[in-house]
Design a protein around this motif. Sequence first.
Motif, PDB file in Angstrom:
ATOM      1  N   TYR A 133       5.808 -24.013  35.439  1.00  0.00           N
ATOM      2  CA  TYR A 133       5.848 -23.641  36.981  1.00  0.00           C
ATOM      3  C   TYR A 133       5.065 -24.336  38.322  1.00  0.00           C
ATOM      4  N   CYS A 134       3.917 -24.395  37.130  1.00  0.00           N
ATOM      5  CA  CYS A 134       2.578 -25.329  38.369  1.00  0.00           C
ATOM      6  C   CYS A 134       3.275 -26.602  38.260  1.00  0.00           C
ATOM      7  N   ARG A 135       3.457 -27.013  36.948  1.00  0.00           N
ATOM      8  CA  ARG A 135       4.549 -28.578  36.994  1.00  0.00           C
ATOM      9  C   ARG A 135       4.902 -28.944  38.384  1.00  0.00           C
ATOM     10  N   TYR A 136       6.558 -27.813  38.858  1.00  0.00           N
ATOM     11  CA  TYR A 136       7.305 -27.731  39.411  1.00  0.00           C
ATOM     12  C   TYR A 136       6.428 -28.026  40.822  1.00  0.00           C
ATOM     13  N   GLN A 137       5.753 -27.206  40.817  1.00  0.00           N
ATOM     14  CA  GLN A 137       4.888 -27.951  41.906  1.00  0.00           C
ATOM     15  C   GLN A 137       3.758 -28.931  42.413  1.00  0.00           C
ATOM     16  N   CYS A 138       3.392 -29.103  41.033  1.00  0.00           N
ATOM     17  CA  CYS A 138       2.489 -30.916  41.641  1.00  0.00           C
ATOM     18  C   CYS A 138       3.923 -32.161  41.590  1.00  0.00           C
ATOM     19  N   GLU A 139       5.202 -31.554  41.803  1.00  0.00           N
ATOM     20  CA  GLU A 139       6.853 -32.449  41.740  1.00  0.00           C
ATOM     21  C   GLU A 139       6.493 -32.366  43.321  1.00  0.00           C
ATOM     22  N   TYR A 140       6.102 -31.934  44.568  1.00  0.00           N
ATOM     23  CA  TYR A 140       6.046 -32.018  45.518  1.00  0.00           C
ATOM     24  C   TYR A 140       4.324 -32.138  46.412  1.00  0.00           C
ATOM     25  N   LEU A 141       3.114 -31.051  46.093  1.00  0.00           N
ATOM     26  CA  LEU A 141       1.976 -30.680  46.427  1.00  0.00           C
ATOM     27  C   LEU A 141       1.427 -32.387  46.068  1.00  0.00           C
ATOM     28  N   LYS A 142      -0.277 -32.644  47.448  1.00  0.00           N
ATOM     29  CA  LYS A 142      -0.175 -33.954  46.887  1.00  0.00           C
ATOM     30  C   LYS A 142      -2.088 -33.419  47.184  1.00  0.00           C
ATOM     31  N   ASP A 143      -2.839 -34.244  46.932  1.00  0.00           N
ATOM     32  CA  ASP A 143      -4.382 -35.108  47.224  1.00  0.00           C
ATOM     33  C   ASP A 143      -5.038 -34.282  45.709  1.00  0.00           C
ATOM     34  N   ASN A 144      -5.559 -33.034  46.754  1.00  0.00           N
ATOM     35  CA  ASN A 144      -6.935 -31.982  46.094  1.00  0.00           C
ATOM     36  C   ASN A 144      -6.499 -31.193  45.133  1.00  0.00           C
ATOM     37  N   VAL A 145      -4.450 -30.417  45.560  1.00  0.00           N
ATOM     38  CA  VAL A 145      -3.749 -29.508  45.714  1.00  0.00           C
ATOM     39  C   VAL A 145      -3.290 -29.501  44.392  1.00  0.00           C
ATOM     40  N   ARG A 146      -2.441 -30.802  44.551  1.00  0.00           N
ATOM     41  CA  ARG A 146      -2.026 -31.125  43.739  1.00  0.00           C
ATOM     42  C   ARG A 146      -2.969 -31.616  42.058  1.00  0.00           C
ATOM     43  N   LYS A 147      -4.033 -31.506  42.357  1.00  0.00           N
ATOM     44  CA  LYS A 147      -4.401 -31.706  40.906  1.00  0.00           C
ATOM     45  C   LYS A 147      -4.792 -30.505  40.273  1.00  0.00           C
ATOM     46  N   GLU A 148      -5.563 -29.834  41.663  1.00  0.00           N
ATOM     47  CA  GLU A 148      -5.666 -28.347  41.039  1.00  0.00           C
ATOM     48  C   GLU A 148      -4.988 -27.630  40.359  1.00  0.00           C
ATOM     49  N   CYS A 149      -3.676 -28.056  41.105  1.00  0.00           N
ATOM     50  CA  CYS A 149      -2.347 -27.358  40.255  1.00  0.00           C
ATOM     51  C   CYS A 149      -1.899 -28.454  39.206  1.00  0.00           C
ATOM     52  N   SER A 150      -2.278 -29.186  38.467  1.00  0.00           N
ATOM     53  CA  SER A 150      -1.854 -30.485  37.375  1.00  0.00           C
ATOM     54  C   SER A 150      -3.765 -29.209  36.706  1.00  0.00           C
ATOM     55  N   ASP A 151      -4.519 -29.553  36.574  1.00  0.00           N
ATOM     56  CA  ASP A 151      -5.449 -28.878  35.722  1.00  0.00           C
ATOM     57  C   ASP A 151      -5.568 -26.940  35.413  1.00  0.00           C
ATOM     58  N   VAL A 152      -4.017 -26.396  36.254  1.00  0.00           N
ATOM     59  CA  VAL A 152      -3.890 -25.549  35.780  1.00  0.00           C
ATOM     60  C   VAL A 152      -2.449 -25.676  34.888  1.00  0.00           C
ATOM     61  N   ALA A 153      -1.794 -26.344  35.015  1.00  0.00           N
ATOM     62  CA  ALA A 153      -1.099 -26.443  34.222  1.00  0.00           C
ATOM     63  C   ALA A 153      -0.901 -27.522  32.401  1.00  0.00           C
ATOM     64  N   LEU A 154      -2.255 -27.841  32.664  1.00  0.00           N
ATOM     65  CA  LEU A 154      -2.513 -28.791  31.692  1.00  0.00           C
ATOM     66  C   LEU A 154      -2.997 -27.695  30.906  1.00  0.00           C
ATOM     67  N   LYS A 155      -4.149 -27.446  31.613  1.00  0.00           N
ATOM     68  CA  LYS A 155      -5.276 -25.681  30.330  1.00  0.00           C
ATOM     69  C   LYS A 155      -4.333 -24.721  29.749  1.00  0.00           C
ATOM     70  N   ALA A 156      -2.190 -24.473  30.762  1.00  0.00           N
ATOM     71  CA  ALA A 156      -1.776 -23.470  30.245  1.00  0.00           C
ATOM     72  C   ALA A 156      -0.647 -24.334  29.427  1.00  0.00           C
ATOM     73  N   TYR A 157      -0.945 -25.986  29.292  1.00  0.00           N
ATOM     74  CA  TYR A 157       0.636 -26.208  28.841  1.00  0.00           C
ATOM     75  C   TYR A 157      -0.269 -26.317  26.753  1.00  0.00           C
ATOM     76  N   SER A 158      -2.021 -26.574  27.294  1.00  0.00           N
ATOM     77  CA  SER A 158      -2.665 -26.822  26.010  1.00  0.00           C
ATOM     78  C   SER A 158      -2.573 -25.580  24.864  1.00  0.00           C
ATOM     79  N   GLU A 159      -3.619 -24.098  25.588  1.00  0.00           N
ATOM     80  CA  GLU A 159      -3.482 -23.652  25.141  1.00  0.00           C
ATOM     81  C   GLU A 159      -2.543 -23.340  24.186  1.00  0.00           C
ATOM     82  N   ALA A 160      -1.367 -23.190  25.169  1.00  0.00           N
ATOM     83  CA  ALA A 160      -0.223 -22.397  24.461  1.00  0.00           C
ATOM     84  C   ALA A 160       0.818 -23.530  23.321  1.00  0.00           C
TER      85      ALA A 160
END
Length: 262
Positions: A133-160
Motif C-alpha cells: 500500500y506504500c508502493r501504490y501511493q508511490c505510483e502517483y506521489l512526487k518528490d520528498n513525499v514519494r521518497k518517504e513513502c518508498s522508504d517505508v515500503a522498502l523497510k516493510a518489504y525487507s523485514e517481511a
Amino acid sequence: MTTLSKREISVFTAKLCEQAERFQDMVEKMRTVAKMQGPLSTEERNLLSVAYKNVVGDGRNSWRIVSSIEEKQNINASPESPHIKLIREFREKIEEELTRVCAEVLDLIDNELLPHSDTDEAKVFFLKMKGDYCRYQCEYLKDNVRKECSDVALKAYSEAFDIAKNSLTPTHPIRLGLVLNFSVFNYEIIGETETACSLAKSAFDEGVQQLDILSEESYRDSTLIMQLLRDNLQLWNSERPDVDQGVSQVPNEQAPDAERAE
C-alpha cells in the motif's frame, strides 16, 4: 436456533459482499473484524486483503486512465485549456481518495494487525501488505513525499523478506507473493533493476527445485505466482540485452488476469 457472534456476522456478510462485488461494503465489515481483539484467522486476513485490494485497484485503474488522458491533452492542447484543468482536478480527486484508503489500511496494519499477529506467516502477510500500500501511493506521489513513502515500503518489504526466508518454505504462496511484489517495487519504484531481477530469479529457481514436494493445497497458488515471476524476468531481461534470456518453465496453469504484481 444458533446465535452468531458479531465477528461471525461480519465475516459472513463480508463474504456476501464479495459475491455481490460490493467491495466498499466488504471493507467496512472486515475493518470491523480487524479492530476486534485477537489475531485474524487465515480466512479473515484473506477477506480483508481482497476487500481493500479491489477498492484500491479500482482507484489505481481510474488514475492510470485519467493520467493517460491528461498526458495526451498536455501534448495536443494549450496549458490554459479548461479541459486540462478539469482533467487535472479529477486526477487529484482520485489521488486524494487513494491516499485516504491507503492511510486507512496502513493504520490498521500498524495499530491492529501486526501487534496481534501471533505467527511468522501472519507477520509476513501484513508486512507485505504494508509495503504494497506504500508502493501504490508511490505510483502517483512526487518528490520528498514519494521518497518517504518508498522508504517505508522498502523497510516493510525487507523485514517481511527476512522473516520469510527463515520461517516459510521457498514455495509458500505468501513468500512467493512477497518476492514478486518486492521485486516489482525494486524495478518500478526505486529503479533497482539488478536487485529486482536477482530477487525474482532466486525465488523462481528455488521454487522450481521444490515443485515436486508441493502440497496439493498450495500447488496452484504457488505455480501461478511463479509464472508471474517468470514473466517479469523475461520482460525485464528483454530490456537488458547483455543478459541471458533463458528462464525455466513451470507447469502450465491459467495465469491470473492481473498486473505483474499481486
